[in-house]
Design a protein around this motif. Structure first.
Motif, PDB file in Angstrom:
ATOM      1  N   TYR A   1      50.235  89.234 -16.679  1.00 56.95           N
ATOM      2  CA  TYR A   1      51.333  89.122 -15.709  1.00 56.95           C
ATOM      3  C   TYR A   1      51.116  90.078 -14.538  1.00 56.95           C
ATOM      4  CZ  TYR A   1      55.892  90.099 -13.658  1.00 56.95           C
ATOM      5  OH  TYR A   1      56.911  90.313 -12.772  1.00 56.95           O
TER       6      TYR A   1
ATOM      7  N   GLY B   1      50.480  87.477 -12.117  1.00 55.40           N
ATOM      8  CA  GLY B   1      51.834  86.942 -12.128  1.00 55.40           C
ATOM      9  C   GLY B   1      52.263  86.273 -10.844  1.00 55.40           C
ATOM     10  N   SER B   2      52.098  86.945  -9.718  1.00 52.97           N
ATOM     11  CA  SER B   2      52.550  86.409  -8.440  1.00 52.97           C
ATOM     12  C   SER B   2      51.475  85.602  -7.717  1.00 52.97           C
ATOM     13  CB  SER B   2      53.001  87.564  -7.536  1.00 52.97           C
ATOM     14  OG  SER B   2      51.926  88.460  -7.311  1.00 52.97           O
TER      15      SER B   2
ATOM     16  N   VAL C   1      54.159  78.345  -8.699  1.00 52.60           N
ATOM     17  CA  VAL C   1      55.182  78.877  -9.602  1.00 52.60           C
ATOM     18  C   VAL C   1      55.127  80.395  -9.740  1.00 52.60           C
ATOM     19  CG1 VAL C   1      55.253  76.750 -10.948  1.00 52.60           C
ATOM     20  CG2 VAL C   1      53.670  78.575 -11.616  1.00 52.60           C
ATOM     21  N   GLY C   2      54.118  81.060  -9.153  1.00 53.78           N
ATOM     22  CA  GLY C   2      53.946  82.493  -9.351  1.00 53.78           C
ATOM     23  C   GLY C   2      55.145  83.302  -8.894  1.00 53.78           C
TER      24      GLY C   2
ATOM     25  N   TRP D   1      58.158  82.261  -8.188  1.00 59.83           N
ATOM     26  CA  TRP D   1      59.363  81.847  -8.919  1.00 59.83           C
ATOM     27  C   TRP D   1      59.415  82.509 -10.293  1.00 59.83           C
ATOM     28  CZ3 TRP D   1      59.779  79.251 -13.582  1.00 59.83           C
ATOM     29  CH2 TRP D   1      61.061  78.792 -13.911  1.00 59.83           C
ATOM     30  N   PHE D   2      58.267  82.590 -10.974  1.00 59.36           N
ATOM     31  CA  PHE D   2      58.229  83.208 -12.294  1.00 59.36           C
ATOM     32  C   PHE D   2      58.538  84.698 -12.199  1.00 59.36           C
ATOM     33  CE2 PHE D   2      56.111  85.394 -15.771  1.00 59.36           C
ATOM     34  CZ  PHE D   2      56.532  84.651 -16.871  1.00 59.36           C
TER      35      PHE D   2
ATOM     36  N   HIS E   1      62.349  85.204 -11.596  1.00 64.18           N
ATOM     37  CA  HIS E   1      63.288  84.851 -12.658  1.00 64.18           C
ATOM     38  C   HIS E   1      62.933  85.439 -14.023  1.00 64.18           C
ATOM     39  CE1 HIS E   1      64.155  81.736  -9.604  1.00 64.18           C
ATOM     40  NE2 HIS E   1      65.376  81.751 -10.122  1.00 64.18           N
ATOM     41  N   PHE E   2      61.645  85.712 -14.258  1.00 62.38           N
ATOM     42  CA  PHE E   2      61.237  86.169 -15.582  1.00 62.38           C
ATOM     43  C   PHE E   2      60.439  87.464 -15.562  1.00 62.38           C
ATOM     44  CE2 PHE E   2      61.696  81.546 -15.930  1.00 62.38           C
ATOM     45  CZ  PHE E   2      62.580  81.459 -17.003  1.00 62.38           C
TER      46      PHE E   2
END
Length: 561
Positions: free
Chosen positions: A181, A185-186, A191-192, A194-195, A198-199
């Motif tokens: 991550y 992660g980004s 979706v990077g 957004w993930f 939110h997560f």
């Protein structure tokens, strides 16, 4: 001789049967749906175990639902743990009503084994074996665990499926996921961001590393690899929780009934993942059946059903109940298992390196630092199920599995390793996620008098004491203002007020001296055997033995005037 042709015929008949829309609404598919939901809930609670806790359900819910954990913790501590009691009663009542429904419908390790078993079905040629001699091993392991718990020593953690899976996810899988991550992660397209938005909160900012992650992964890998021998090898042969629930299921009200339409085709016995149905007599062993509903779904004559029956109230056409309700155990092996439990308890409690701390607790290492709120050592060891939830929720990664710090009995229990991460002053999460309350709940204010150790300055390493260099790191980071200064020959030297220092390890974590810190926390300041009121009074009675850095500067300013 009979087994191989029968299995081949059964497989052909099962594969050749047309799939209808009713198959998707069958009990077997409903059970799979519940399995997936239970696994997703387990994973959601696991990843949501992050400080500060915000989950509606307790993150340790599945650990509380393990009847083996509940029983062993209560027996070994000789205490009725109120937090576990309602969850244990839920599983107990469900088992007495329905049988081993927990194993087949809820257990997350069982679901993981079922999912990975798809790989072995397609790629591994399994030996044609009916492991009758292995089936009773889980009952002997249950006897071993129970006798050891009766003598006050925990060993259930090594075999309990929920604790085992949680420990594996924490020590072996979570650190690599966090690293992935942080690295990617980004950067994942689409979706990077957004993930992360939110997560991203499920991963702590500090880089987390755990000792013995390889060992935890190796045990888990062996359990999964055993599927190459037969489906659910662990569940049917080795799991003591399954043995406990199997013994209770002998009294369940849910019965398997077979009508006169049965033509002994043996499809049900050849496809039974638990080998609960005998291939020759078509009798079902209720202690092995996990209600997977495969026999109901695959029976070509619809001759099998389950139902709650009271006495002999079943209709005549379903009155043929062909069930075995008693495992065939060897009394001599049960005795040997009990003797092994006695031997383990004696060996675990024989801690040759242990010494008594200030609080009269056996300490086998000067660096045995327990989480704040932990019970006295003997009580702590009898309750802790080594699930690693406290390590998972620790935001700094300071809680690590014990290797030799607590002796043989304390293997895998949580210890604070300040050099890897301090005990954050505002964090109270470990006391909130402990299923057996080996770590008692506490609030942030109480941490000022929950003594887990005492920091000591090594004057041969300290930059101020050894080289007369100016260094204020330990004083600047100390939340409890336990660092005081003494002026000797015009030079101010740092000291630790042991009445104020609680052993949080923040000073050791931040000390610039490498590789060994010049200030280290030792366990001789542990006061867990004291009540919290007594520890609070001790803290309130604390007197300054030296000046703070601010007071020292103020005195210097006044003297210069």
């Amino acid at each position: 001789m009979i087994g191989e042709p029968t299995m081949k015929v059964a497989d052909r008949r099962e594969l050749s049967r047309k799939v209808t829309w009713r198959d998707f609404l069958s009990a077997r598919n409903f059970r799979r749906f519940v399995q997936v939901l239970a696994l997703l809930l387990y994973l959601a609670l696991f990843f949501a175990a992050v400080y500060p806790l915000k989950t509606f359900l307790p993150p340790d819910m599945f650990l509380r639902l393990s009847l083996l954990n509940d029983l062993s913790a209560m027996l070994s501590s000789r205490t009725v743990i109120q937090q576990l009691l309602p969850w244990a009663l839920v599983v107990l009542v469900a088992t007495l009503l329905l049988g081993r429904v927990f194993c087949g419908w809820v257990c997350p390790l069982g679901t993981v084994i079922d999912i990975t078993d798809r790989f072995f079905e397609k790629r591994v040629r399994r030996p044609l074996m009916r492991e009758r001699r292995w089936k009773n091993v889980k009952f002997y392991l249950l006897a071993f665990v129970t006798v050891s718990a009766l003598l006050g020593v925990q060993i259930a953690f090594l075999f309990d499926p929920i604790a085992l899976l949680t420990r594996t996810f924490t020590l072996a899988f979570f650190p690599p996921l966090q690293l992935a991550y942080q690295l990617f992660g980004s950067r994942v397209p689409l979706v990077g961001d957004w993930f992360v938005q939110h997560f991203g909160w499920i991963f702590p900012e500090a880089a987390i590393h755990f000792r013995m992650g390889v060992i935890a992964f190796a045990i888990f890998a062996l359990i999964i690899a055993a599927n190459a021998l037969s489906p659910r090898f662990w569940c049917r042969n080795l799991c003591p929780l399954g043995a406990l629930l199997g013994l209770l299921s002998k009294f369940s009200l849910l019965r398997k009934r077979v009508s006169d339409a049965c033509d002994r085709c043996r499809i049900c016995s050849s496809l039974c993942r638990m080998q609960a149905i005998d291939n020759n007599t078509i009798r079902t062993n209720s202690t092995e059946c996990i209600l997977c509903m495969s026999c109901v779904a695959t029976c070509p004559n619809k001759a099998i059903r389950y139902g709650l029956h009271w006495g002999d109230s079943a209709p005549e056409k379903w009155a043929k109940e062909i069930s075995e309700r008693h495992p065939q155990l060897v009394r001599r092996r049960i005795v040997f298992a009990g003797l092994a439990g006695i031997a383990w308890a004696a060996l675990a409690r024989t801690n040759a390196g242990a010494e008594l701390s200030v609080s009269q607790q056996p300490i086998s290492s000067p660096f045995l630092l327990r989480p704040p709120g932990s019970l006295p050592e003997n009580e702590f060891l009898s309750r802790c199920i080594r699930c690693s939830m406290c390590m998972k929720v620790c935001p700094t990664g300071g809680l690590q599995p014990a290797i030799a710090e607590a002796g043989l009995e304390g293997f895998w229990t949580p210890v604070l390793v300040p050099r890897m991460g301090e005990c954050a002053p505002e964090c109270t999460a470990c006391g909130q996620v402990c299923p057996t309350q080996a770590i008692q709940p506490f609030n942030a204010e109480e941490k000022a008098w929950l003594y887990i150790g005492t920091a000591v300055i090594d004057r041969s390493l300290c930059l101020v004491w050894s080289a007369q260099k100016e260094c204020l790191v330990c004083d600047e980071v100390c939340t409890y203002r336990a660092i005081e200064w003494k002026v000797i020959d015009g030079i101010a030297y740092p000291t630790v007020n042991d009445q104020i220092c609680v052993g949080c390890g923040l000073c050791e974590a931040r000390c610039p001296v490498q590789p060994q810190a010049a200030i280290r926390v030792y366990s001789f300041g542990d006061k867990r055997s004291w009540s919290r009121d007594r520890q609070k009074r001790w803290r309130q009675m604390a007197k300054r033995k030296g000046a703070t850095w601010e007071e020292l500067n103020l005195q210097r300013g006044e003297s210069q005037r």
